[in-house]
Design a protein around this motif. Structure first.
Motif, PDB file in Angstrom:
ATOM      1  N   SER A   1       2.436 105.872 142.971  1.00 39.01           N
ATOM      2  CA  SER A   1       2.359 107.121 143.372  1.00 39.01           C
ATOM      3  C   SER A   1       0.989 107.411 144.467  1.00 39.01           C
ATOM      4  O   SER A   1       0.443 106.661 144.741  1.00 39.01           O
ATOM      5  N   ILE A   2       1.144 108.738 144.854  1.00 45.32           N
ATOM      6  CA  ILE A   2       0.128 109.134 145.787  1.00 45.32           C
ATOM      7  C   ILE A   2      -1.032 109.682 144.935  1.00 45.32           C
ATOM      8  O   ILE A   2      -0.880 110.978 144.608  1.00 45.32           O
ATOM      9  N   GLU A   3      -2.101 109.350 144.565  1.00 42.34           N
ATOM     10  CA  GLU A   3      -3.163 109.627 143.771  1.00 42.34           C
ATOM     11  C   GLU A   3      -3.993 111.030 144.379  1.00 42.34           C
ATOM     12  O   GLU A   3      -4.039 112.004 143.736  1.00 42.34           O
ATOM     13  N   ARG A   4      -4.206 110.747 145.609  1.00 43.04           N
ATOM     14  CA  ARG A   4      -4.737 111.849 146.338  1.00 43.04           C
ATOM     15  C   ARG A   4      -3.947 112.408 147.477  1.00 43.04           C
ATOM     16  O   ARG A   4      -3.870 111.560 148.581  1.00 43.04           O
ATOM     17  N   PRO A   5      -3.516 113.562 147.570  1.00 49.94           N
ATOM     18  CA  PRO A   5      -2.452 113.964 148.428  1.00 49.94           C
ATOM     19  C   PRO A   5      -3.317 114.141 149.879  1.00 49.94           C
ATOM     20  O   PRO A   5      -4.566 114.253 149.598  1.00 49.94           O
ATOM     21  N   PRO A   6      -2.792 113.947 150.837  1.00 49.82           N
ATOM     22  CA  PRO A   6      -3.451 114.395 152.261  1.00 49.82           C
ATOM     23  C   PRO A   6      -3.867 115.798 152.101  1.00 49.82           C
ATOM     24  O   PRO A   6      -3.209 116.509 151.623  1.00 49.82           O
TER      25      PRO A   6
ATOM     26  N   ARG B   1      -4.581 119.606 153.279  1.00 43.89           N
ATOM     27  CA  ARG B   1      -3.755 120.520 153.810  1.00 43.89           C
ATOM     28  C   ARG B   1      -4.622 121.894 153.590  1.00 43.89           C
ATOM     29  O   ARG B   1      -5.437 121.748 152.835  1.00 43.89           O
TER      30      ARG B   1
END
Lengths: 177, 71
Positions: B38-43, B45
């Motif tokens: 999973s992506i724990e910290r989303p980019p 935005r």
């Protein structure tokens, strides 16, 4: 340059919403957790901008014969945005491309003139719903947009279904060695 | 150059038995799929907050289902 026989994308505009439509910079709204169970009349919502892709079926969004009131959307990340973690590496992206990371789905780059998009990753763990009327309006105001074409959009839907219907066994059959 | 000798007779026997049985050799990786990735910290935005006025519209009703045969 010749046109690929099976292009991934086409440009569309207007409020006709289909699965595979990519809406760039679409706001999603996150209600505060203390809203739960309280009949507030006002509240502070957080909004975040996301590139999202429509996951709802086309038969549910036909104008005049809508069978849903909210559209299901998944977050789409550009590859260059993924600067940390496994997907920041070529190995991670390759695993995702091969389908070994079922929570993600890799989309090819888009080379349509004026709408260049790098390789991107659909994140099945970040799912949103927005009112269909809102999504139609958002599609109109955003002008031209990119739409994923068959069979790539069915491939995306299949990958999402595969991820969503996963079942983990508490006790598996022991491995054969 | 250091060469390490490994006894693969059991593995070869297993592969030969697979070949006789007409099955493909099993993949070497035990778990190819990582379901938990999973992506724990989303980019980051653009984000913000909005004040909203909530209007109670009553309990929502299901969308009427039409008989497919009538269409």
């Amino acid at each position: 340059m010749s046109t690929p026989a099976y292009p991934w994308y086409q440009l569309v505009s207007g409020d006709d919403i289909e699965p595979g439509d990519i809406l760039d910079a679409c706001p999603v709204f996150l209600p505060p957790e203390d809203l739960a169970g309280h009949p507030f009349t006002t509240a502070t919502f957080r909004w975040e901008e996301r590139d999202v892709i429509v996951m709802s079926q086309s038969c549910d969004t036909v104008k005049g014969r809508e069978k849903i009131s909210e559209v299901l959307l998944c977050a789409v990340w550009k590859r260059s945005e993924l600067t940390e973690g496994h997907l920041a590496t070529n190995r991670g992206m390759e695993e995702a491309r091969r389908g070994n990371l079922p929570g993600f789905h890799v989309l090819a780059e888009c080379t349509l003139p004026g709408f260049l998009r790098e390789v991107s990753v659909v994140d099945f763990r970040r799912v949103y719903s927005l009112p269909l009327a809102f999504v139609r309006k958002q599609a109109v105001v955003s002008g031209n947009r990119v739409r994923l074409l068959p069979p790539y959009r069915e491939h995306l839907s299949q990958a999402f279904a595969r991820f969503f219907m996963r079942v983990g066994l508490p006790v598996d059959v022991p491995p054969f060695k | 150059m250091k060469v390490e000798l490994v006894d693969i007779s059991d593995e070869m026997a297993l592969r030969e038995s697979d070949a006789v049985a007409g099955v493909s050799p099993a993949p070497t990786d035990e778990d190819l799929l990582d379901w938990d990735a999973s992506i724990e910290r989303p980019p980051a935005r653009p984000a913000g907050i909005i004040q909203v006025k909530l209007e109670y519209a009553g309990r929502s009703k299901p969308i009427p289902v039409t008989d497919p045969a009538s269409e």
